[in-house]
Design a protein around this motif. Structure first.
Motif, PDB file in Angstrom:
ATOM      1  N   PHE A   1       3.699 -47.899 -47.009  1.00  0.00           N
ATOM      2  CA  PHE A   1       2.400 -48.546 -47.211  1.00  0.00           C
ATOM      3  C   PHE A   1       1.602 -48.553 -45.912  1.00  0.00           C
ATOM      4  CE2 PHE A   1      -0.167 -52.404 -46.989  1.00  0.00           C
ATOM      5  CZ  PHE A   1      -1.003 -52.229 -48.083  1.00  0.00           C
ATOM      6  N   ILE A   2       2.275 -48.942 -44.814  1.00  0.00           N
ATOM      7  CA  ILE A   2       1.614 -48.977 -43.507  1.00  0.00           C
ATOM      8  C   ILE A   2       1.146 -47.589 -43.107  1.00  0.00           C
ATOM      9  CG2 ILE A   2       1.974 -49.388 -41.048  1.00  0.00           C
ATOM     10  CD1 ILE A   2       3.886 -51.685 -41.887  1.00  0.00           C
ATOM     11  N   ARG A   3       2.065 -46.576 -43.337  1.00  0.00           N
ATOM     12  CA  ARG A   3       1.717 -45.188 -42.978  1.00  0.00           C
ATOM     13  C   ARG A   3       0.518 -44.709 -43.788  1.00  0.00           C
ATOM     14  NH1 ARG A   3       6.661 -41.342 -43.282  1.00  0.00           N
ATOM     15  NH2 ARG A   3       7.191 -42.587 -41.444  1.00  0.00           N
ATOM     16  N   GLN A   4       0.551 -45.039 -45.127  1.00  0.00           N
ATOM     17  CA  GLN A   4      -0.543 -44.610 -45.993  1.00  0.00           C
ATOM     18  C   GLN A   4      -1.854 -45.268 -45.567  1.00  0.00           C
ATOM     19  OE1 GLN A   4       0.207 -45.353 -50.136  1.00  0.00           O
ATOM     20  NE2 GLN A   4      -1.831 -44.563 -50.783  1.00  0.00           N
ATOM     21  N   GLU A   5      -1.738 -46.570 -45.239  1.00  0.00           N
ATOM     22  CA  GLU A   5      -2.930 -47.290 -44.803  1.00  0.00           C
ATOM     23  C   GLU A   5      -3.454 -46.715 -43.497  1.00  0.00           C
ATOM     24  OE1 GLU A   5      -2.765 -51.524 -43.517  1.00  0.00           O
ATOM     25  OE2 GLU A   5      -3.889 -51.845 -45.370  1.00  0.00           O
ATOM     26  N   ALA A   6      -2.506 -46.366 -42.603  1.00  0.00           N
ATOM     27  CA  ALA A   6      -2.885 -45.792 -41.312  1.00  0.00           C
ATOM     28  C   ALA A   6      -3.555 -44.441 -41.508  1.00  0.00           C
ATOM     29  CB  ALA A   6      -1.662 -45.675 -40.405  1.00  0.00           C
ATOM     30  N   GLU A   7      -2.968 -43.654 -42.405  1.00  0.00           N
ATOM     31  CA  GLU A   7      -3.547 -42.342 -42.668  1.00  0.00           C
ATOM     32  C   GLU A   7      -4.950 -42.464 -43.255  1.00  0.00           C
ATOM     33  OE1 GLU A   7      -0.773 -40.370 -45.160  1.00  0.00           O
ATOM     34  OE2 GLU A   7       0.603 -39.828 -43.518  1.00  0.00           O
TER      35      GLU A   7
ATOM     36  N   ALA B   1     -16.373 -40.108 -37.566  1.00  0.00           N
ATOM     37  CA  ALA B   1     -16.610 -39.385 -36.308  1.00  0.00           C
ATOM     38  C   ALA B   1     -17.313 -38.057 -36.580  1.00  0.00           C
ATOM     39  CB  ALA B   1     -15.285 -39.161 -35.577  1.00  0.00           C
ATOM     40  N   GLU B   2     -16.858 -37.376 -37.651  1.00  0.00           N
ATOM     41  CA  GLU B   2     -17.478 -36.087 -38.018  1.00  0.00           C
ATOM     42  C   GLU B   2     -18.945 -36.287 -38.371  1.00  0.00           C
ATOM     43  OE1 GLU B   2     -17.525 -31.965 -38.699  1.00  0.00           O
ATOM     44  OE2 GLU B   2     -15.980 -33.241 -37.809  1.00  0.00           O
ATOM     45  N   GLU B   3     -19.218 -37.363 -39.131  1.00  0.00           N
ATOM     46  CA  GLU B   3     -20.602 -37.641 -39.516  1.00  0.00           C
ATOM     47  C   GLU B   3     -21.455 -37.948 -38.292  1.00  0.00           C
ATOM     48  OE1 GLU B   3     -20.415 -40.790 -42.296  1.00  0.00           O
ATOM     49  OE2 GLU B   3     -19.862 -39.515 -44.001  1.00  0.00           O
ATOM     50  N   GLU B   4     -20.921 -38.799 -37.389  1.00  0.00           N
ATOM     51  CA  GLU B   4     -21.662 -39.134 -36.167  1.00  0.00           C
ATOM     52  C   GLU B   4     -21.887 -37.893 -35.311  1.00  0.00           C
ATOM     53  OE1 GLU B   4     -19.624 -42.231 -34.134  1.00  0.00           O
ATOM     54  OE2 GLU B   4     -20.059 -43.766 -35.673  1.00  0.00           O
ATOM     55  N   PHE B   5     -20.841 -37.036 -35.243  1.00  0.00           N
ATOM     56  CA  PHE B   5     -20.967 -35.795 -34.482  1.00  0.00           C
ATOM     57  C   PHE B   5     -22.050 -34.903 -35.064  1.00  0.00           C
ATOM     58  CE2 PHE B   5     -19.808 -31.289 -34.239  1.00  0.00           C
ATOM     59  CZ  PHE B   5     -19.913 -31.084 -32.868  1.00  0.00           C
ATOM     60  N   ASN B   6     -22.039 -34.781 -36.406  1.00  0.00           N
ATOM     61  CA  ASN B   6     -23.038 -33.932 -37.061  1.00  0.00           C
ATOM     62  C   ASN B   6     -24.456 -34.482 -36.865  1.00  0.00           C
ATOM     63  OD1 ASN B   6     -21.181 -32.050 -38.013  1.00  0.00           O
ATOM     64  ND2 ASN B   6     -20.809 -33.181 -39.914  1.00  0.00           N
TER      65      ASN B   6
ATOM     66  N   LYS C   1      -6.963 -44.964 -42.863  1.00  0.00           N
ATOM     67  CA  LYS C   1      -7.851 -45.447 -41.783  1.00  0.00           C
ATOM     68  C   LYS C   1      -8.207 -44.306 -40.843  1.00  0.00           C
ATOM     69  CE  LYS C   1      -9.939 -49.047 -40.091  1.00  0.00           C
ATOM     70  NZ  LYS C   1     -10.948 -49.757 -40.884  1.00  0.00           N
ATOM     71  N   ALA C   2      -7.187 -43.490 -40.571  1.00  0.00           N
ATOM     72  CA  ALA C   2      -7.412 -42.347 -39.688  1.00  0.00           C
ATOM     73  C   ALA C   2      -8.408 -41.385 -40.315  1.00  0.00           C
ATOM     74  CB  ALA C   2      -6.100 -41.638 -39.387  1.00  0.00           C
ATOM     75  N   ASN C   3      -8.266 -41.168 -41.616  1.00  0.00           N
ATOM     76  CA  ASN C   3      -9.209 -40.280 -42.319  1.00  0.00           C
ATOM     77  C   ASN C   3     -10.630 -40.845 -42.280  1.00  0.00           C
ATOM     78  OD1 ASN C   3      -7.317 -38.343 -43.020  1.00  0.00           O
ATOM     79  ND2 ASN C   3      -6.746 -39.377 -44.925  1.00  0.00           N
ATOM     80  N   GLU C   4     -10.708 -42.193 -42.493  1.00  0.00           N
ATOM     81  CA  GLU C   4     -12.028 -42.811 -42.425  1.00  0.00           C
ATOM     82  C   GLU C   4     -12.647 -42.626 -41.044  1.00  0.00           C
ATOM     83  OE1 GLU C   4     -11.757 -46.874 -43.468  1.00  0.00           O
ATOM     84  OE2 GLU C   4     -11.199 -46.503 -45.568  1.00  0.00           O
TER      85      GLU C   4
END
Length: 229
Positions: A16-22, A32-37, A24-27
């Motif tokens: 659960f923690i790993r999935q939540e972390a993943e 970051a990708e949106e801000e970069f673009n 969050k990481a994806n978000e």
């Protein structure tokens, strides 16, 4: 709860923690990708704006240079036209000056003209005593008409006949190939008061200059048409 159940719960919690972390990481990655673009787009737009501004600046410079060049060429063309017009007008005056030489060749008519020029000069000066200067080649003709000129002047001005002293310093001779660059006189006379304060130049060349100056606007209009203001 035995060890197996505890282990299962721990593994579930880890997943659960790993999935939540993943997630969050994806978000974070997507954000970051949106801000970069967005930042990249802003930078691109800013550079495009700079390029457009630089292009517009250079285009304005080119347009200004074109206008300046066109104005210079237009002025140069106008100067050439005016110079050509002046050359034509001056050539007309030169031709007229050359034709003046034929006036003194006809002694009969020229003699009468000299008398009229002397009378006209006397009427202008209105002096009791004057000094007359003429060309050396005209001396004999001038002396032959002095009496009749004085008489005509006295009658017109209702005064006594004036004293006319013929100067022994003569006007320049007629132009010729030998003296074409020297001072010359096509004919006529110059009269002055005895003190030299009043001088009336009544030579053929002086009269041509006066007529030419007075008629110059009319001559230009006849040759080149109405000039726009």
């Amino acid at each position: 709860m035995n060890d197996s159940d505890v282990s299962k719960q721990i593994q579930q919690m880890v997943r659960f923690i790993r999935q939540e972390a993943e997630e969050k990481a994806n978000e974070i990655s997507v954000s970051a990708e949106e801000e970069f673009n967005i930042e990249k787009l802003q930078l691109v737009e800013a550079e495009k704006k700079k390029i457009r501004q630089e292009y517009e600046r250079k285009e304005k410079q080119v347009q200004v240079r074109k206008k300046i060049e066109y104005s210079m060429q237009l002025n140069a063309s106008r100067i050439k036209v005016l110079q050509a017009q002046d050359d034509l007008v001056n050539s007309m005056k030169d031709n007229a000056s050359k034709e003046l030489l034929s006036v003194s060749n006809d002694h009969s008519n020229y003699k009468n003209l000299l008398k009229n020029l002397i009378v006209q000069s006397l009427l202008r000066l209105k002096e009791p005593s004057v000094l007359l200067r003429c060309r050396k080649e005209d001396l004999e003709l001038v002396e032959s008409v002095l009496d009749s000129a004085k008489e005509e002047y006295a009658e017109k001005a209702q005064v006594h006949q004036p004293e006319i002293v013929v100067d022994k310093i003569y006007l320049p001779p007629a132009p010729s190939k030998k003296n074409e660059h020297d001072r010359y006189c096509s004919g006529g006379v110059v009269l002055a008061s005895r003190d030299g304060k009043i001088v009336f130049e009544n030579t053929l060349d002086a009269r041509l200059d006066v007529v030419f100056h007075n008629k110059l606007p009319e001559i230009r209009k006849s040759l080149f048409g109405q000039i726009a203001a």
